[in-house]
Design a protein around this motif. Structure first.
Motif: not given
Length: 165
Positions: A129-134
């Motif tokens: 939700k904070k803009g990270f990607t896996v």
């Protein structure tokens, strides 16, 4: 009202309690009892937290109006977030979000290209939700118990052509 301030040594015992409560009370929503037990065994001591927070990283705590620690996190000089834990009583409030925002602001101020961490199932949802990607799921063992987390990252700026590989 929550205030984000720098870590102080006196915060370390409260951080231990938050770590323990977060793992043992929130962990069971995503991990089995054996996994939660080995994760809880990784709780750093207050002395260890003081040493870590003094090793060049920036430590942050979110405190209430009585200066009681509600959450804690850190940012290592290379952009790695080792800790991001909130007291379960603060779950579903803005405390963790405000704390994360302070960590990201520090990373931007330090001109870091990205921030990254290893996220539990619960932290992964928050960080997405904070803009990270896996980047990848990480399966490993702790004391013979299979457990997993996720390598996640967030680009804070586009790499320049000179530094792009």
């Amino acid at each position: 009202m929550t205030t984000i301030r720098p870590f102080e040594n006196r915060d370390a015992p409260h951080m231990c309690m938050i770590y323990r409560r977060a793992v043992t009370e929130l962990g069971p929503h995503h991990y089995n009892p054996e996994q939660v037990a080995v994760w809880a065994q990784l709780e750093p001591s207050a002395d260890r937290l003081m040493a870590l927070m003094g090793d060049g990283r920036t430590g942050f705590v979110a405190v209430d109006s009585d200066d009681r620690v509600q959450a804690f996190g850190d940012l290592e000089p290379d952009g790695h977030i080792h800790f991001l834990y909130a007291d379960p009583d603060s779950a579903r409030t803005a405390v963790a979000s405000d704390l994360y925002d302070a960590i990201e602001a520090k990373a931007i101020k330090d001109n870091l290209g990205k921030i990254y961490c290893e996220a539990s199932e619960l932290a992964k949802r928050f960080l997405l939700k904070k803009g990270f990607t896996v980047v990848e799921r990480r399966d490993f063992e702790v004391a013979g118990v299979a457990i997993h987390n996720y390598a996640v990252e967030k680009r804070l700026r586009t790499p320049s052509a000179a530094t792009a590989v």
